[in-house]
Write a protein that holds these residues in place. Structure first.
Motif, PDB file in Angstrom:
ATOM      1  N   ARG A  27      50.452 -53.400  -9.753  1.00 46.62           N
ATOM      2  CA  ARG A  27      49.937 -54.391 -10.685  1.00 46.62           C
ATOM      3  C   ARG A  27      48.787 -53.801 -11.490  1.00 46.62           C
ATOM      4  N   ALA A  28      48.557 -54.439 -12.632  1.00 48.92           N
ATOM      5  CA  ALA A  28      47.344 -54.119 -13.376  1.00 48.92           C
ATOM      6  C   ALA A  28      46.131 -54.636 -12.603  1.00 48.92           C
ATOM      7  N   ALA A  29      44.986 -54.002 -12.815  1.00 47.99           N
ATOM      8  CA  ALA A  29      43.761 -54.456 -12.165  1.00 47.99           C
ATOM      9  C   ALA A  29      43.438 -55.874 -12.611  1.00 47.99           C
ATOM     10  N   PRO A  30      42.862 -56.695 -11.723  1.00 47.47           N
ATOM     11  CA  PRO A  30      42.503 -58.054 -12.099  1.00 47.47           C
ATOM     12  C   PRO A  30      41.588 -58.063 -13.320  1.00 47.47           C
ATOM     13  N   ALA A  31      41.841 -59.010 -14.202  1.00 44.74           N
ATOM     14  CA  ALA A  31      41.055 -59.123 -15.430  1.00 44.74           C
ATOM     15  C   ALA A  31      40.463 -60.516 -15.525  1.00 44.74           C
ATOM     16  N   ASP A  32      39.550 -60.695 -16.458  1.00 47.07           N
ATOM     17  CA  ASP A  32      39.003 -62.007 -16.746  1.00 47.07           C
ATOM     18  C   ASP A  32      39.362 -62.352 -18.177  1.00 47.07           C
ATOM     19  N   PHE A  33      39.139 -63.607 -18.528  1.00 47.52           N
ATOM     20  CA  PHE A  33      39.389 -64.017 -19.901  1.00 47.52           C
ATOM     21  C   PHE A  33      38.345 -63.396 -20.828  1.00 47.52           C
ATOM     22  N   PRO A  34      38.689 -63.227 -22.105  1.00 47.77           N
ATOM     23  CA  PRO A  34      37.725 -62.667 -23.054  1.00 47.77           C
ATOM     24  C   PRO A  34      36.431 -63.459 -23.095  1.00 47.77           C
ATOM     25  N   ALA A  35      35.370 -62.798 -23.476  1.00 44.20           N
ATOM     26  CA  ALA A  35      34.052 -63.424 -23.537  1.00 44.20           C
ATOM     27  C   ALA A  35      34.107 -64.709 -24.356  1.00 44.20           C
ATOM     28  N   ASP A  37      35.611 -67.440 -23.276  1.00 48.29           N
ATOM     29  CA  ASP A  37      36.694 -68.265 -22.730  1.00 48.29           C
ATOM     30  C   ASP A  37      36.752 -68.212 -21.210  1.00 48.29           C
ATOM     31  N   GLU A  38      35.618 -67.944 -20.586  1.00 51.34           N
ATOM     32  CA  GLU A  38      35.611 -67.822 -19.131  1.00 51.34           C
ATOM     33  C   GLU A  38      35.876 -69.145 -18.426  1.00 51.34           C
ATOM     34  N   GLY A  39      35.891 -70.252 -19.170  1.00 48.87           N
ATOM     35  CA  GLY A  39      36.230 -71.538 -18.574  1.00 48.87           C
ATOM     36  C   GLY A  39      37.678 -71.635 -18.152  1.00 48.87           C
ATOM     37  N   TYR A  40      38.536 -70.754 -18.702  1.00 46.07           N
ATOM     38  CA  TYR A  40      39.912 -70.667 -18.220  1.00 46.07           C
ATOM     39  C   TYR A  40      39.930 -69.986 -16.857  1.00 46.07           C
ATOM     40  N   HIS A  41      40.955 -70.275 -16.058  1.00 44.11           N
ATOM     41  CA  HIS A  41      41.055 -69.750 -14.708  1.00 44.11           C
ATOM     42  C   HIS A  41      42.071 -68.621 -14.634  1.00 44.11           C
ATOM     43  N   THR A  42      41.660 -67.513 -14.076  1.00 46.86           N
ATOM     44  CA  THR A  42      42.591 -66.429 -13.780  1.00 46.86           C
ATOM     45  C   THR A  42      43.480 -66.834 -12.605  1.00 46.86           C
ATOM     46  N   TYR A  43      44.465 -66.007 -12.322  1.00 49.06           N
ATOM     47  CA  TYR A  43      45.353 -66.277 -11.190  1.00 49.06           C
ATOM     48  C   TYR A  43      44.557 -66.420  -9.897  1.00 49.06           C
ATOM     49  N   ALA A  44      43.625 -65.508  -9.647  1.00 54.25           N
ATOM     50  CA  ALA A  44      42.825 -65.579  -8.423  1.00 54.25           C
ATOM     51  C   ALA A  44      41.960 -66.835  -8.399  1.00 54.25           C
ATOM     52  N   PHE A 311      49.579 -71.335 -36.858  1.00 55.24           N
ATOM     53  CA  PHE A 311      50.031 -70.205 -36.043  1.00 55.24           C
ATOM     54  C   PHE A 311      49.017 -69.070 -36.134  1.00 55.24           C
ATOM     55  N   PRO A 312      48.701 -68.377 -35.031  1.00 55.51           N
ATOM     56  CA  PRO A 312      49.121 -68.704 -33.674  1.00 55.51           C
ATOM     57  C   PRO A 312      48.047 -69.516 -32.961  1.00 55.51           C
ATOM     58  N   GLY A 313      48.408 -70.597 -32.308  1.00 48.11           N
ATOM     59  CA  GLY A 313      47.441 -71.482 -31.665  1.00 48.11           C
ATOM     60  C   GLY A 313      47.444 -71.410 -30.164  1.00 48.11           C
ATOM     61  N   PHE A 314      47.786 -70.243 -29.612  1.00 51.07           N
ATOM     62  CA  PHE A 314      47.924 -70.140 -28.161  1.00 51.07           C
ATOM     63  C   PHE A 314      46.592 -70.080 -27.416  1.00 51.07           C
ATOM     64  N   TYR A 315      45.509 -69.862 -28.117  1.00 48.92           N
ATOM     65  CA  TYR A 315      44.245 -69.615 -27.430  1.00 48.92           C
ATOM     66  C   TYR A 315      43.141 -70.553 -27.900  1.00 48.92           C
ATOM     67  N   PRO A 316      43.275 -71.868 -27.661  1.00 45.53           N
ATOM     68  CA  PRO A 316      42.180 -72.766 -28.005  1.00 45.53           C
ATOM     69  C   PRO A 316      40.956 -72.451 -27.154  1.00 45.53           C
ATOM     70  N   PRO A 317      39.759 -72.685 -27.648  1.00 46.47           N
ATOM     71  CA  PRO A 317      38.555 -72.368 -26.881  1.00 46.47           C
ATOM     72  C   PRO A 317      38.487 -73.169 -25.595  1.00 46.47           C
ATOM     73  N   ASP A 318      37.792 -72.606 -24.615  1.00 47.27           N
ATOM     74  CA  ASP A 318      37.740 -73.278 -23.321  1.00 47.27           C
ATOM     75  C   ASP A 318      37.025 -74.623 -23.378  1.00 47.27           C
ATOM     76  N   GLU A 319      36.251 -74.844 -24.413  1.00 47.79           N
ATOM     77  CA  GLU A 319      35.605 -76.157 -24.578  1.00 47.79           C
ATOM     78  C   GLU A 319      36.629 -77.278 -24.749  1.00 47.79           C
ATOM     79  N   ASP A 320      37.872 -76.938 -25.119  1.00 44.78           N
ATOM     80  CA  ASP A 320      38.909 -77.943 -25.352  1.00 44.78           C
ATOM     81  C   ASP A 320      39.694 -78.295 -24.093  1.00 44.78           C
ATOM     82  N   ILE A 321      39.483 -77.562 -23.009  1.00 42.45           N
ATOM     83  CA  ILE A 321      40.320 -77.750 -21.826  1.00 42.45           C
ATOM     84  C   ILE A 321      40.236 -79.176 -21.295  1.00 42.45           C
ATOM     85  N   ALA A 322      39.025 -79.672 -21.059  1.00 41.12           N
ATOM     86  CA  ALA A 322      38.878 -80.995 -20.438  1.00 41.12           C
ATOM     87  C   ALA A 322      39.508 -82.080 -21.303  1.00 41.12           C
ATOM     88  N   ARG A 323      39.241 -82.029 -22.591  1.00 39.42           N
ATOM     89  CA  ARG A 323      39.788 -83.064 -23.479  1.00 39.42           C
ATOM     90  C   ARG A 323      41.309 -83.031 -23.510  1.00 39.42           C
TER      91      ARG A 323
END
Length: 340
Positions: A27-35, A37-44, A311-323
């Motif tokens: 596997r690739a080494a574990p990564a985090d979300f880009p600076a 967007d750390e409010g998103y959760h990685t697999y771990a 397009f492309p809208g796959f990466y909304p900011p983490d501030e939008d997660i709760a809403r």
């Protein structure tokens, strides 16, 4: 779902040991979300949150695995029930998320469902009623290899497919949502080209991830009555079929179509999404909803979450997660209530 757009106790029946042969690839080494967007959760981090929910609510929630990804990650499932250690024969509901790697908001949606139904059980009579009357399954990440790869290297990779190399090709990955077995490759709704984002794989269920989830569903049928597969983006509620423009056809009566439409429209009325048959957008074949309905007559939907574009809208900011996850609470409740 669509490439051009602006879903405790270890159950022996869902073990994934037989699904993969030989050692797991590196596997690739574990990564985090880009600076930013750390409010998103990685697999771990998702795994840790699920373990926390189970530890805090051991009478309501249990963890199991439906199998392993190509790179050997567990396809974790959460069972939620008022008697979680028992098999009561109640109607069951399934939520799946992150079939497409770059659609990280969907994993947050599945995580939110787990946290809401467990933490709200003691104080919310509606949640208590839904949990008491049903068994709810949540698979937060159907494509963990792809989602981890998508955040590797310090930035988003815009990756959609899984990470299994295509034999005889330099390409990597199959579109998991074109790899399901019902009407696989039938109707120009997927690609035979390994380099395509909608590459359907060499055969139906060629991928360990779709094999694992389908075998889990097969093992629970006919108790699973309802299902949502979460995707991004476009703010849509979609129902089968995707492989044909016809409303009524082989495997779909007018009465069945009317119920799918009615429930879809009622859910869309709560979150402001547009409700329509999947093929009204464009044709897809080998997708999870056609298989769920065509193989098991499960009341099944795709939710295309926020945003609508551009397009492309796959990466909304983490501030939008709760809403954007709480926006679907009422629709989730409707779907659970329809499982009967």
């Amino acid at each position: 779902m669509y490439p051009r757009r602006a879903a405790g106790i270890v159950l022996a029946l869902v073990t994934g040991a037989a699904l993969l042969a030989g050692p797991a690839p590196a596997r690739a080494a574990p990564a985090d979300f880009p600076a930013g967007d750390e409010g998103y959760h990685t697999y771990a981090e998702v795994t840790a949150e699920l373990e926390k929910a189970v530890a805090n609510h051991p009478d309501l929630a249990a963890l199991s695995s439906v199998g392993k990804s190509y790179e050997g990650r567990e396809l974790t499932a959460v069972k939620i029930s008022d008697h979680v250690s028992a098999d009561e024969g109640e109607p069951e509901v399934l939520f799946t998320c992150n079939q497409h790697a770059r659609e990280h908001l969907t994993t947050e949606m599945c995580l939110h469902i787990v946290q809401r139904l467990t933490s709200g059980y003691a104080t919310d009579p509606n949640i208590r009623s839904l949990v008491d009357g049903h068994v709810i399954w949540v698979i937060p990440n159907v494509n963990p290899d792809g989602s981890e790869f998508d955040i590797s290297g310090g930035g988003y990779q815009y990756w959609r497919k899984n990470r299994r190399p295509v034999e005889g090709s330099r390409s990597v990955g199959t579109d998991l949502n074109r790899n399901w077995g019902y009407k696989w490759g039938c109707c120009d709704g997927s690609s035979t080209s390994p380099s395509s984002e909608t590459y359907r794989g060499p055969s139906a269920f060629s991928e360990p991830e779709t094999r694992a989830v389908s075998r889990f569903v097969d093992s629970r049928a006919p108790r699973i009555k309802a299902h949502i597969d979460f995707h991004t983006y476009a703010e849509l509620v979609l129902w089968p079929f995707g492989h044909t423009k016809d409303d009524t056809t082989e495997g779909m009566t007018a009465e069945e179509n009317a119920r799918l439409r009615d429930v879809g429209q009622r859910m869309a009325a709560t979150n402001g999404y547009t409700a329509q048959q999947s093929s009204d957008l464009y044709l897809t074949d080998g997708d999870i909803n056609d298989w769920m309905w065509g193989s098991h007559k499960i009341l099944t939907y795709t939710f295309e979450m926020y945003p609508t574009g551009p397009f492309p809208g796959f990466y909304p900011p983490d501030e939008d997660i709760a809403r954007e996850t709480t926006r679907n609470d009422a629709a989730v409740d409707i779907l659970i209530g329809e499982a009967r």
